[in-house]
Design an enzyme around this catalytic site. Structure first.
Site, short mmCIF file in Angstrom:
data_model
loop_
_atom_site.label_atom_id
_atom_site.label_comp_id
_atom_site.label_asym_id
_atom_site.label_seq_id
_atom_site.Cartn_x
_atom_site.Cartn_y
_atom_site.Cartn_z
N THR A 166 0.81 -1.23 0.00
CA THR A 166 0.00 0.00 0.00
C THR A 166 0.84 1.28 0.00
O THR A 166 0.30 2.37 -0.16
CB THR A 166 -0.93 0.02 1.23
N ASP A 167 2.15 1.13 0.19
CA ASP A 167 3.03 2.31 0.15
C ASP A 167 4.22 2.02 -0.77
O ASP A 167 5.38 2.25 -0.38
CB ASP A 167 3.50 2.68 1.56
N LEU A 168 3.94 1.55 -1.97
CA LEU A 168 5.01 1.24 -2.91
C LEU A 168 5.56 2.53 -3.49
O LEU A 168 4.92 3.19 -4.31
CB LEU A 168 4.50 0.33 -4.02
#
Length: 235
Positions: A166-168
């Site tokens: 979700t935080d690539l």
């Protein structure tokens, strides 16, 4: 995996990487200082300590909240059971990714300290040796099309395992001295069915490249992302 329960704490650890006695004290930075085993640190929301174990170099991270709410409740989370804690979930997700052949840090140990309806959490995971994130690298030099292709391959392997990062962003992608690609920081990530979220992961990653071009003038261009997508589609 082994589990320890004592003094309102639960610790999960890989006995092939850390002993039971060491796991009990592994989340106390002072313990590592006294052993003269701290080899560095990094500052983000808090301090991540890099420590030297007998078998592996490790990163010790305490879970902290971000944003405005994080200023009010810095590091406490509502407790809904051990398996729903952030440290346990990241520990387990790293094991899934390892089994799926994705280059991620080895999970060494995770801890939850419970207090009434809340808990605090910590994670000890492998420090990837001789590696830098994409921001640090691209500030100094451009990368080859082959490297961007390899980044795409690694992301595709992660997506094939149905893991939604979700935080690539490009702070969470590392390249080591052997040009091996690693993906890190799986806090608040999870396995998900379907594929609709995979495109959002890639779009988020592209935005992070564009952001750092404007912010730090990193050496990156649109064609590099096309190479990345070629690698992604090859898996």
């Amino acid at each position: 995996m082994q589990t320890l329960n004592f003094d309102n704490q639960v610790i999960w650890f890989d006995e092939s990487l850390i002993s039971q006695d060491q796991a009990k004290q592994a989340f106390d930075a002072e313990y590592w200082q006294q052993k003269n085993k701290i080899i560095g640190s990094a500052t983000g929301r808090g301090t991540t300590w890099f420590v030297e174990l007998d078998t592996i170099q490790a990163a010790l991270r305490h879970y902290r909240r971000g944003g405005l709410f994080g200023k009010l409740v810095e590091d406490s989370y509502l407790y809904f059971g051990d398996e729903k804690t952030r440290s346990y979930q990241e520990f387990e997700l790293l094991k899934v990714l390892q089994t799926s052949g994705v280059n991620v840090p080895k999970p060494i140990a995770a801890r939850v300290v419970k207090s009434g309806v809340t808990y605090k959490a910590d994670l000890l995971s492998e420090k990837i040796p001789n590696a830098q994130d994409l921001v640090a690298i691209l500030e100094d030099q451009s990368l080859s099309g082959d490297t961007f292709y390899a980044i795409g391959v690694e992301i595709a392997k992660m997506h094939k395992a149905q893991v939604n990062h979700t935080d690539l962003n490009i702070h969470n992608i590392l390249i080591d001295m052997n040009d091996k690609v690693w993906i890190i920081d799986f806090d608040k990530c999870d396995k998900m069915a379907g594929s609709h979220w995979k495109t959002k992961n890639l779009e988020r990653l592209k935005r992070s490249f564009l952001k750092e071009v404007n912010k730090r003038n990193i050496q990156w261009q649109e064609g590099d992302f096309q190479e990345l997508l070629e690698g992604y589609r090859s898996v």
